[in-house]
Write a protein that holds these residues in place. Sequence first.
Motif, PDB file in Angstrom:
ATOM      1  N   MET A   1       1.048  -1.321  -0.102  1.00 19.97           N
ATOM      2  CA  MET A   1       0.009  -0.158  -0.007  1.00 19.97           C
ATOM      3  C   MET A   1       0.842   1.047   0.054  1.00 19.97           C
ATOM      4  O   MET A   1       1.842   1.361   0.645  1.00 19.97           O
ATOM      5  N   TRP A   2       0.396   2.140  -0.794  1.00 23.26           N
ATOM      6  CA  TRP A   2       1.261   3.476  -0.893  1.00 23.26           C
ATOM      7  C   TRP A   2       0.397   4.481  -0.197  1.00 23.26           C
ATOM      8  O   TRP A   2      -0.762   4.823  -0.321  1.00 23.26           O
ATOM      9  N   GLN A   3       1.025   5.357   0.794  1.00 22.57           N
ATOM     10  CA  GLN A   3       0.332   6.587   1.245  1.00 22.57           C
ATOM     11  C   GLN A   3       0.709   7.802   0.339  1.00 22.57           C
ATOM     12  O   GLN A   3       1.852   7.837   0.320  1.00 22.57           O
ATOM     13  N   SER A   4      -0.122   8.690   0.601  1.00 25.13           N
ATOM     14  CA  SER A   4       0.219  10.061  -0.202  1.00 25.13           C
ATOM     15  C   SER A   4      -0.545  10.985   0.688  1.00 25.13           C
ATOM     16  O   SER A   4      -1.750  10.972   1.069  1.00 25.13           O
ATOM     17  N   ASP A   5       0.209  12.216   0.379  1.00 26.46           N
ATOM     18  CA  ASP A   5      -0.423  13.548   1.080  1.00 26.46           C
ATOM     19  C   ASP A   5       0.542  14.491   0.475  1.00 26.46           C
ATOM     20  O   ASP A   5       1.747  14.334  -0.028  1.00 26.46           O
ATOM     21  N   LEU A  23       4.524   7.251  -0.522  1.00 24.57           N
ATOM     22  CA  LEU A  23       5.414   6.492   0.746  1.00 24.57           C
ATOM     23  C   LEU A  23       4.889   5.391   0.775  1.00 24.57           C
ATOM     24  O   LEU A  23       3.976   4.682   0.920  1.00 24.57           O
ATOM     25  N   ASP A  24       5.881   4.058   0.712  1.00 20.83           N
ATOM     26  CA  ASP A  24       5.511   2.738   0.761  1.00 20.83           C
ATOM     27  C   ASP A  24       5.073   2.571   2.213  1.00 20.83           C
ATOM     28  O   ASP A  24       6.058   2.859   3.225  1.00 20.83           O
ATOM     29  N   ASP A  25       3.866   2.170   2.512  1.00 20.15           N
ATOM     30  CA  ASP A  25       3.427   1.999   4.037  1.00 20.15           C
ATOM     31  C   ASP A  25       4.294   1.036   4.629  1.00 20.15           C
ATOM     32  O   ASP A  25       4.598   1.354   6.051  1.00 20.15           O
ATOM     33  N   HIS A  26       4.577  -0.055   4.312  1.00 21.36           N
ATOM     34  CA  HIS A  26       5.489  -1.272   5.162  1.00 21.36           C
ATOM     35  C   HIS A  26       6.534  -0.721   5.594  1.00 21.36           C
ATOM     36  O   HIS A  26       6.894  -0.982   6.608  1.00 21.36           O
ATOM     37  N   SER A  27       7.365  -0.223   4.490  1.00 24.18           N
ATOM     38  CA  SER A  27       8.967  -0.135   4.621  1.00 24.18           C
ATOM     39  C   SER A  27       9.118   1.357   5.074  1.00 24.18           C
ATOM     40  O   SER A  27      10.319   1.621   5.394  1.00 24.18           O
ATOM     41  N   ARG A  28       8.326   2.252   4.661  1.00 18.86           N
ATOM     42  CA  ARG A  28       8.709   3.641   5.061  1.00 18.86           C
ATOM     43  C   ARG A  28       9.379   4.142   3.730  1.00 18.86           C
ATOM     44  O   ARG A  28      10.147   5.297   3.700  1.00 18.86           O
ATOM     45  N   PHE A  29       9.527   3.278   2.658  1.00 19.18           N
ATOM     46  CA  PHE A  29      10.592   3.599   1.607  1.00 19.18           C
ATOM     47  C   PHE A  29       9.855   4.922   0.885  1.00 19.18           C
ATOM     48  O   PHE A  29       8.498   4.799   0.415  1.00 19.18           O
ATOM     49  N   LEU A  30      10.583   6.012   0.634  1.00 20.36           N
ATOM     50  CA  LEU A  30      10.033   7.122  -0.122  1.00 20.36           C
ATOM     51  C   LEU A  30      10.202   6.831  -1.344  1.00 20.36           C
ATOM     52  O   LEU A  30      11.145   6.917  -2.209  1.00 20.36           O
ATOM     53  N   LEU A  31       9.168   6.756  -2.204  1.00 16.20           N
ATOM     54  CA  LEU A  31       8.842   6.519  -3.503  1.00 16.20           C
ATOM     55  C   LEU A  31       9.132   7.499  -4.395  1.00 16.20           C
ATOM     56  O   LEU A  31       9.556   7.754  -5.672  1.00 16.20           O
ATOM     57  N   LYS A 111       1.653   7.800   8.895  1.00 16.00           N
ATOM     58  CA  LYS A 111       3.124   7.684   8.448  1.00 16.00           C
ATOM     59  C   LYS A 111       3.455   8.679   7.658  1.00 16.00           C
ATOM     60  O   LYS A 111       4.559   9.134   7.821  1.00 16.00           O
ATOM     61  N   ILE A 112       2.647   8.998   6.731  1.00 18.27           N
ATOM     62  CA  ILE A 112       3.024  10.148   5.819  1.00 18.27           C
ATOM     63  C   ILE A 112       3.025  11.312   6.509  1.00 18.27           C
ATOM     64  O   ILE A 112       3.880  12.386   6.405  1.00 18.27           O
ATOM     65  N   THR A 165      13.380  -3.697   0.117  1.00 20.26           N
ATOM     66  CA  THR A 165      13.805  -4.782  -0.945  1.00 20.26           C
ATOM     67  C   THR A 165      13.736  -6.335  -0.313  1.00 20.26           C
ATOM     68  O   THR A 165      13.878  -7.326  -1.006  1.00 20.26           O
ATOM     69  N   ALA A 166      13.194  -5.951   1.206  1.00 23.40           N
ATOM     70  CA  ALA A 166      13.439  -7.512   1.670  1.00 23.40           C
ATOM     71  C   ALA A 166      12.119  -8.360   1.382  1.00 23.40           C
ATOM     72  O   ALA A 166      12.361  -9.692   1.466  1.00 23.40           O
ATOM     73  N   LEU A 167      10.976  -7.816   1.058  1.00 28.98           N
ATOM     74  CA  LEU A 167       9.744  -8.529   0.742  1.00 28.98           C
ATOM     75  C   LEU A 167       9.288  -8.358  -0.578  1.00 28.98           C
ATOM     76  O   LEU A 167       9.471  -7.253  -1.018  1.00 28.98           O
ATOM     77  N   PRO A 168       8.755  -9.364  -1.088  1.00 29.98           N
ATOM     78  CA  PRO A 168       8.012  -9.367  -2.313  1.00 29.98           C
ATOM     79  C   PRO A 168       6.794  -8.190  -2.125  1.00 29.98           C
ATOM     80  O   PRO A 168       6.156  -7.848  -0.956  1.00 29.98           O
ATOM     81  N   LYS A 169       6.414  -7.555  -3.263  1.00 31.24           N
ATOM     82  CA  LYS A 169       5.326  -6.449  -3.056  1.00 31.24           C
ATOM     83  C   LYS A 169       4.041  -6.990  -3.350  1.00 31.24           C
ATOM     84  O   LYS A 169       3.794  -7.859  -4.325  1.00 31.24           O
ATOM     85  N   ALA A 170       3.015  -6.495  -2.897  1.00 32.35           N
ATOM     86  CA  ALA A 170       1.844  -6.731  -3.090  1.00 32.35           C
ATOM     87  C   ALA A 170       1.375  -6.131  -4.508  1.00 32.35           C
ATOM     88  O   ALA A 170       1.649  -4.710  -4.532  1.00 32.35           O
ATOM     89  N   GLU A 171       0.630  -6.842  -5.159  1.00 29.39           N
ATOM     90  CA  GLU A 171       0.271  -6.316  -6.555  1.00 29.39           C
ATOM     91  C   GLU A 171      -1.405  -6.068  -6.660  1.00 29.39           C
ATOM     92  O   GLU A 171      -2.061  -6.949  -6.170  1.00 29.39           O
TER      93      GLU A 171
END
Length: 262
Positions: A1-5, A23-31, A111-112, A165-171
């Motif tokens: 899931m991606w969060q945005s604001d 922002l990727d919800d699980h990893s907090r990775f800034l997309l 998170k965002i 990068t540690a886990l596969p992504k939900a699609e």
Amino acid sequence: MWQSDFTHWPLSDGTDTEIISWLDDHSRFLLHTSAHPRITGPIVIDTFTTTMDTYGPPASTLTDNTMVYTTRLARGNTGQRNQPNGFEQLLADLSITQKNGKPAHPTTQGKIERFHQTLKQWLTAAGPSTTLDELNTQLNQFTHIYNHERPHRALNRTTPAVAYTALPKAEPTMEAFNQIWRVRHDKVDPDGHATLRYAGKLLHLGIGRAHTGATIIILIHANNTIVINKTTGEIIAEHTIDPTHNYQPKKPTPTHQTGTMT
């Protein structure tokens, strides 16, 4: 899931800008993060699709109820909900689940919200930008530091890049032919091929030069694919994936009923 604001940030002369982030919800990775004079519906769509081109589509999104994200709370003169906006329609077309926080409950997007506090602290320390281009350069610098250099307390002191990068992504998924299929959107290239990442490898699917330039939906279930022309709904190719080969020829005889899908 991606969060945005999006949030406000001034230039050195006091000119207001708005910064949108994904922002990727699980990893907090800034997309993605970028500054604009004002965030509009087309900017939401453009930043989302650009980010999706880089990282692939998410299974779902989470935003607040700002009109650039959703019109679900808007009512016209008749008291009925207005038409979905462009972003909502895009998500529906891509089979991406849209989630929105409850009105007056910003903690749903916590998170965002917390991320933007961190971003503003960094921008304050970095010093003011005089132009929008300078601010976007700062945002690019921050993205690298935030993703790759700054350990995150909520991630056991690892970086968001490591967690991402540690886990596969939900699609996105959809149901067809009584099965759940993973969904990918692509365009047929001049050689009549489309690409698909499968079991960690980038494979090329044979579609046919007659379909060059067509926007397609690829459905994936186990090692089977169905390729649909998005404009016409016609099934134009099927494959049984063999991950030991880069090129995947289409089946000479379709397994599923020909015709159209909605």
